[in-house]
Design a protein around this motif. Sequence first.
Motif, PDB file in Angstrom:
ATOM      1  N   THR A 128      -8.458  16.481 -63.867  1.00 43.30           N
ATOM      2  CA  THR A 128      -9.404  16.448 -64.978  1.00 43.30           C
ATOM      3  C   THR A 128      -8.641  16.790 -66.252  1.00 43.30           C
ATOM      4  O   THR A 128      -7.586  17.421 -66.206  1.00 43.30           O
ATOM      5  CB  THR A 128     -10.563  17.450 -64.795  1.00 43.30           C
ATOM      6  OG1 THR A 128     -10.040  18.765 -64.711  1.00 43.30           O
ATOM      7  CG2 THR A 128     -11.399  17.114 -63.566  1.00 43.30           C
ATOM      8  N   ARG A 140     -15.297  16.878 -70.558  1.00 40.19           N
ATOM      9  CA  ARG A 140     -14.404  16.951 -69.398  1.00 40.19           C
ATOM     10  C   ARG A 140     -14.359  15.557 -68.776  1.00 40.19           C
ATOM     11  O   ARG A 140     -15.390  14.934 -68.548  1.00 40.19           O
ATOM     12  CB  ARG A 140     -14.904  17.956 -68.386  1.00 40.19           C
ATOM     13  CG  ARG A 140     -14.053  17.953 -67.113  1.00 40.19           C
ATOM     14  CD  ARG A 140     -14.409  19.058 -66.214  1.00 40.19           C
ATOM     15  NE  ARG A 140     -13.359  20.057 -66.437  1.00 40.19           N
ATOM     16  CZ  ARG A 140     -13.383  21.267 -65.968  1.00 40.19           C
ATOM     17  NH1 ARG A 140     -14.394  21.689 -65.267  1.00 40.19           N
ATOM     18  NH2 ARG A 140     -12.394  22.100 -66.197  1.00 40.19           N
ATOM     19  N   CYS A 141     -13.148  15.094 -68.503  1.00 45.06           N
ATOM     20  CA  CYS A 141     -12.934  13.742 -67.994  1.00 45.06           C
ATOM     21  C   CYS A 141     -12.189  13.785 -66.671  1.00 45.06           C
ATOM     22  O   CYS A 141     -11.391  14.690 -66.427  1.00 45.06           O
ATOM     23  CB  CYS A 141     -12.128  12.928 -69.008  1.00 45.06           C
ATOM     24  SG  CYS A 141     -12.853  12.912 -70.659  1.00 45.06           S
ATOM     25  N   TYR A 142     -12.411  12.776 -65.848  1.00 43.02           N
ATOM     26  CA  TYR A 142     -11.836  12.694 -64.507  1.00 43.02           C
ATOM     27  C   TYR A 142     -10.849  11.542 -64.414  1.00 43.02           C
ATOM     28  O   TYR A 142     -11.070  10.482 -65.006  1.00 43.02           O
ATOM     29  CB  TYR A 142     -12.963  12.473 -63.491  1.00 43.02           C
ATOM     30  CG  TYR A 142     -12.458  12.105 -62.124  1.00 43.02           C
ATOM     31  CD1 TYR A 142     -12.043  13.087 -61.230  1.00 43.02           C
ATOM     32  CD2 TYR A 142     -12.379  10.776 -61.724  1.00 43.02           C
ATOM     33  CE1 TYR A 142     -11.566  12.758 -59.975  1.00 43.02           C
ATOM     34  CE2 TYR A 142     -11.902  10.434 -60.466  1.00 43.02           C
ATOM     35  CZ  TYR A 142     -11.495  11.428 -59.592  1.00 43.02           C
ATOM     36  OH  TYR A 142     -11.013  11.098 -58.353  1.00 43.02           O
ATOM     37  N   SER A 143      -9.796  11.747 -63.656  1.00 46.97           N
ATOM     38  CA  SER A 143      -8.863  10.670 -63.311  1.00 46.97           C
ATOM     39  C   SER A 143      -8.539  10.772 -61.823  1.00 46.97           C
ATOM     40  O   SER A 143      -8.292  11.868 -61.322  1.00 46.97           O
ATOM     41  CB  SER A 143      -7.564  10.782 -64.113  1.00 46.97           C
ATOM     42  OG  SER A 143      -6.612   9.840 -63.623  1.00 46.97           O
ATOM     43  N   THR A 181     -14.800   6.766 -66.555  1.00 48.27           N
ATOM     44  CA  THR A 181     -14.145   7.652 -67.518  1.00 48.27           C
ATOM     45  C   THR A 181     -13.799   6.879 -68.781  1.00 48.27           C
ATOM     46  O   THR A 181     -14.078   7.331 -69.901  1.00 48.27           O
ATOM     47  CB  THR A 181     -12.874   8.274 -66.908  1.00 48.27           C
ATOM     48  OG1 THR A 181     -13.260   9.130 -65.832  1.00 48.27           O
ATOM     49  CG2 THR A 181     -12.092   9.077 -67.940  1.00 48.27           C
ATOM     50  N   GLU A 199      -5.927  13.965 -57.707  1.00 45.92           N
ATOM     51  CA  GLU A 199      -6.806  13.676 -58.837  1.00 45.92           C
ATOM     52  C   GLU A 199      -6.670  14.781 -59.858  1.00 45.92           C
ATOM     53  O   GLU A 199      -6.078  15.826 -59.582  1.00 45.92           O
ATOM     54  CB  GLU A 199      -8.244  13.512 -58.374  1.00 45.92           C
ATOM     55  CG  GLU A 199      -8.764  14.676 -57.605  1.00 45.92           C
ATOM     56  CD  GLU A 199     -10.104  14.402 -56.955  1.00 45.92           C
ATOM     57  OE1 GLU A 199     -10.812  15.384 -56.715  1.00 45.92           O
ATOM     58  OE2 GLU A 199     -10.459  13.250 -56.689  1.00 45.92           O
ATOM     59  N   SER A 232     -14.641   5.287 -60.684  1.00 49.11           N
ATOM     60  CA  SER A 232     -14.644   6.519 -61.484  1.00 49.11           C
ATOM     61  C   SER A 232     -13.701   6.408 -62.673  1.00 49.11           C
ATOM     62  O   SER A 232     -13.999   6.922 -63.758  1.00 49.11           O
ATOM     63  CB  SER A 232     -14.260   7.723 -60.623  1.00 49.11           C
ATOM     64  OG  SER A 232     -15.245   7.962 -59.657  1.00 49.11           O
TER      65      SER A 232
END
Length: 98
Positions: A5, A17-20, A69, A3, A65
Amino acid sequence: MPEMTFEVRWPDGSTQRCYSPSLVVHDYLATGGRYRVDDFVDRVGRAMAEASERVRARFGFACTSAAATKEGITHAAAAYPSDALIEITAMHPQLEQS
């Protein structure tokens, strides 16, 4: 599944701040890259769709998730003109240069 960010600086100077759930974001964005808001939203949408499909292929279900995002970015982007510029200020982890 690795994963990551990534951090966005919006046109007003605020950051997000973004999550993948996947490193696939590196295929769509680059640290230091500047993108029009409309292009950024499109790139993130495609990246999150691909990331979610990678999760589905591995675990049998889509990634909520990744959807969150995409939704968060789409919502934040609505506050800016489509031709305003954003900047990707960080991506963690970085890909190793070969």
